[in-house]
Design a protein around this motif. Structure first.
Motif, mmCIF file in Angstrom:
data_model
loop_
_atom_site.group_PDB
_atom_site.id
_atom_site.type_symbol
_atom_site.label_atom_id
_atom_site.label_comp_id
_atom_site.label_asym_id
_atom_site.label_seq_id
_atom_site.Cartn_x
_atom_site.Cartn_y
_atom_site.Cartn_z
ATOM 1 N N MET A 28 33.711 32.195 59.582
ATOM 2 C CA MET A 28 33.277 33.179 58.637
ATOM 3 C C MET A 28 33.439 32.624 57.250
ATOM 4 O O MET A 28 32.401 33.000 56.529
ATOM 5 N N GLN A 29 34.377 31.771 57.164
ATOM 6 C CA GLN A 29 34.326 31.158 55.584
ATOM 7 C C GLN A 29 33.114 29.918 55.461
ATOM 8 O O GLN A 29 32.567 29.981 54.271
ATOM 9 N N GLU A 30 33.001 29.433 56.354
ATOM 10 C CA GLU A 30 31.811 28.435 56.474
ATOM 11 C C GLU A 30 30.435 29.330 56.299
ATOM 12 O O GLU A 30 29.675 28.658 55.427
ATOM 13 N N SER A 31 30.292 30.218 56.843
ATOM 14 C CA SER A 31 29.070 30.814 56.723
ATOM 15 C C SER A 31 28.914 31.412 55.359
ATOM 16 O O SER A 31 27.762 31.723 54.762
ATOM 17 N N GLY A 32 29.918 31.914 54.893
ATOM 18 C CA GLY A 32 30.178 32.607 53.399
ATOM 19 C C GLY A 32 29.842 31.621 52.538
ATOM 20 O O GLY A 32 28.920 31.654 51.521
ATOM 21 N N ASP A 33 30.097 30.358 52.678
ATOM 22 C CA ASP A 33 30.327 29.126 51.599
ATOM 23 C C ASP A 33 28.681 28.823 51.868
ATOM 24 O O ASP A 33 28.134 28.364 50.867
ATOM 25 N N ARG A 34 28.049 28.620 52.776
ATOM 26 C CA ARG A 34 26.605 28.167 52.951
ATOM 27 C C ARG A 34 25.820 29.382 52.438
ATOM 28 O O ARG A 34 24.881 28.935 51.853
ATOM 29 N N TYR A 35 25.958 30.515 52.507
ATOM 30 C CA TYR A 35 25.295 31.402 51.879
ATOM 31 C C TYR A 35 25.297 31.600 50.347
ATOM 32 O O TYR A 35 24.195 31.782 49.771
ATOM 33 N N LEU A 36 26.692 31.308 49.938
ATOM 34 C CA LEU A 36 26.513 31.272 48.324
ATOM 35 C C LEU A 36 26.012 30.059 47.938
ATOM 36 O O LEU A 36 25.065 29.858 46.745
ATOM 37 N N PHE A 37 26.106 29.045 48.595
ATOM 38 C CA PHE A 37 25.462 27.737 48.230
ATOM 39 C C PHE A 37 23.834 27.637 48.572
ATOM 40 O O PHE A 37 23.141 27.324 47.627
ATOM 41 N N MET A 38 23.313 28.592 49.476
ATOM 42 C CA MET A 38 21.875 28.741 49.425
ATOM 43 C C MET A 38 21.397 29.538 48.388
ATOM 44 O O MET A 38 20.249 29.323 47.617
ATOM 45 N N LYS A 39 22.304 30.739 47.934
ATOM 46 C CA LYS A 39 21.828 31.419 46.868
ATOM 47 C C LYS A 39 21.502 30.945 45.476
ATOM 48 O O LYS A 39 20.710 31.174 44.677
ATOM 49 N N GLU A 40 22.554 29.948 45.376
ATOM 50 C CA GLU A 40 22.581 29.105 44.125
ATOM 51 C C GLU A 40 21.296 28.162 44.088
ATOM 52 O O GLU A 40 20.790 27.807 43.118
ATOM 53 N N MET A 41 20.838 27.850 45.290
ATOM 54 C CA MET A 41 19.739 26.880 45.532
ATOM 55 C C MET A 41 18.510 27.769 45.081
ATOM 56 O O MET A 41 17.544 27.108 44.595
ATOM 57 N N THR A 42 18.461 28.876 45.656
ATOM 58 C CA THR A 42 17.095 29.566 45.497
ATOM 59 C C THR A 42 17.184 29.900 44.136
ATOM 60 O O THR A 42 16.125 29.683 43.384
ATOM 61 N N ALA A 43 18.128 30.350 43.283
ATOM 62 C CA ALA A 43 18.019 30.460 42.074
ATOM 63 C C ALA A 43 17.477 29.316 41.058
ATOM 64 O O ALA A 43 16.583 29.724 40.241
ATOM 65 N N HIS A 44 18.056 28.140 41.603
ATOM 66 C CA HIS A 44 17.591 26.925 40.842
ATOM 67 C C HIS A 44 16.345 26.780 41.139
ATOM 68 O O HIS A 44 15.372 26.261 40.145
ATOM 69 N N ILE A 45 15.629 27.077 42.293
ATOM 70 C CA ILE A 45 14.307 26.853 42.684
ATOM 71 C C ILE A 45 13.540 27.703 41.734
ATOM 72 O O ILE A 45 12.383 27.559 41.308
ATOM 73 N N ASP A 46 13.801 29.106 41.755
ATOM 74 C CA ASP A 46 13.000 30.073 40.744
ATOM 75 C C ASP A 46 13.088 29.608 39.554
ATOM 76 O O ASP A 46 12.126 29.810 38.746
ATOM 77 N N GLN A 47 14.284 29.335 38.844
ATOM 78 C CA GLN A 47 14.251 29.076 37.495
ATOM 79 C C GLN A 47 13.210 27.572 37.175
ATOM 80 O O GLN A 47 12.519 27.604 36.361
ATOM 81 N N ALA A 48 13.247 26.658 38.067
ATOM 82 C CA ALA A 48 12.207 25.419 38.049
ATOM 83 C C ALA A 48 11.014 25.988 38.188
ATOM 84 O O ALA A 48 9.920 25.581 37.258
ATOM 85 N N ALA A 49 10.530 27.062 38.910
ATOM 86 C CA ALA A 49 9.185 27.185 38.765
ATOM 87 C C ALA A 49 8.716 28.133 37.845
ATOM 88 O O ALA A 49 7.712 28.008 37.117
ATOM 89 N N VAL A 50 9.508 29.015 37.183
ATOM 90 C CA VAL A 50 9.367 29.633 35.849
ATOM 91 C C VAL A 50 9.182 28.608 34.739
ATOM 92 O O VAL A 50 7.979 28.760 34.053
ATOM 93 N N LYS A 51 9.887 27.569 34.728
ATOM 94 C CA LYS A 51 10.024 26.569 33.679
ATOM 95 C C LYS A 51 8.661 25.870 33.725
ATOM 96 O O LYS A 51 7.861 25.502 32.859
ATOM 97 N N LEU A 52 8.190 25.269 35.105
ATOM 98 C CA LEU A 52 7.068 24.658 35.205
ATOM 99 C C LEU A 52 5.719 25.382 34.700
ATOM 100 O O LEU A 52 4.993 25.009 34.147
ATOM 101 N N ASN A 53 5.747 26.555 35.287
ATOM 102 C CA ASN A 53 4.682 27.432 34.862
ATOM 103 C C ASN A 53 4.355 27.649 33.295
ATOM 104 O O ASN A 53 3.269 27.732 32.831
ATOM 105 N N LYS A 54 5.734 27.716 32.687
ATOM 106 C CA LYS A 54 5.596 27.881 31.122
ATOM 107 C C LYS A 54 5.010 26.789 30.518
ATOM 108 O O LYS A 54 4.377 26.863 29.553
#
Length: 190
Positions: A28-54
């Motif tokens: 359960m802890q491993e799954s939670g850590d992986r979920y949070l890690f993936m959430k941070e990665m997705t936020a990073h990708i969204d920011q990168a896409a917005v910056k590149l488009n700008k």
């Protein structure tokens, strides 16, 4: 004798239940850590896409459409503009903005570097964890082109890869496709 066997059986069953609960908690802890890690990665990708488009939207401010793009290959884009990204204002002197994947090693994986006149931009000069970058270019009729004079849109295929939590899980790999229009070339009649 039967009491001893009952006690031994109870200890074995209790130990198995305890081991099962510990394993469940660990997973359960491993799954939670992986979920949070993936959430941070997705936020990073969204920011990168917005910056590149700008940044790509600034291409060609003050330039004729045929003179906007300096260099357009599958691994990089260089364009001219009179808009200074750092000061967020029009300039009298043209600036050149380049987008390219860095070949230098980094502890954060490969880096996508955005430069203005050869100097990395401060607030978005480096986008980390990029695994691959491919550009495709389109003309005013939305057909693929390799001629820099005809480029009116750029499509970026980015893949991000990040080492997962230290539990031996596979690396996180995400891909994104962004199509950015060089709006100033379109507004000038393309």
């Amino acid at each position: 004798m039967s009491i001893i066997l009952d006690i031994i059986g109870s200890v074995i069953i209790g130990s198995l239940l305890l081991l099962m609960l510990i394993t469940f908690q660990y997973r359960m802890q491993e799954s939670g850590d992986r979920y949070l890690f993936m959430k941070e990665m997705t936020a990073h990708i969204d920011q990168a896409a917005v910056k590149l488009n700008k940044v790509i939207a600034l291409a060609g401010v003050g330039f004729l459409p045929d003179n906007t793009v300096v260099y357009a290959t599958t691994d990089s884009l260089v364009f001219n503009t009179y808009w200074n990204y750092e000061t967020d204002s029009m300039q009298l002197i043209p600036v050149t903005i380049s987008i390219k994947l860095s070949t230098l090693p980094s502890p954060l994986g490969k880096t996508l570097v955005i430069r203005q006149n050869g100097v990395p931009l401060e607030d978005l000069g480096y986008i980390f964890w990029v695994h691959g970058l491919t550009f495709k270019y389109y003309d005013k009729f939305d057909a693929l082109t390799t001629e820099k004079e005809k480029v009116r849109a750029a499509e970026l295929w980015l893949s991000f890869s990040r080492t997962s939590t230290p539990t031996g899980a596979p690396d996180l790999v995400n891909r994104i496709q962004v199509k950015c229009f060089l709006m100033n070339t379109y507004m000038q009649g393309a």
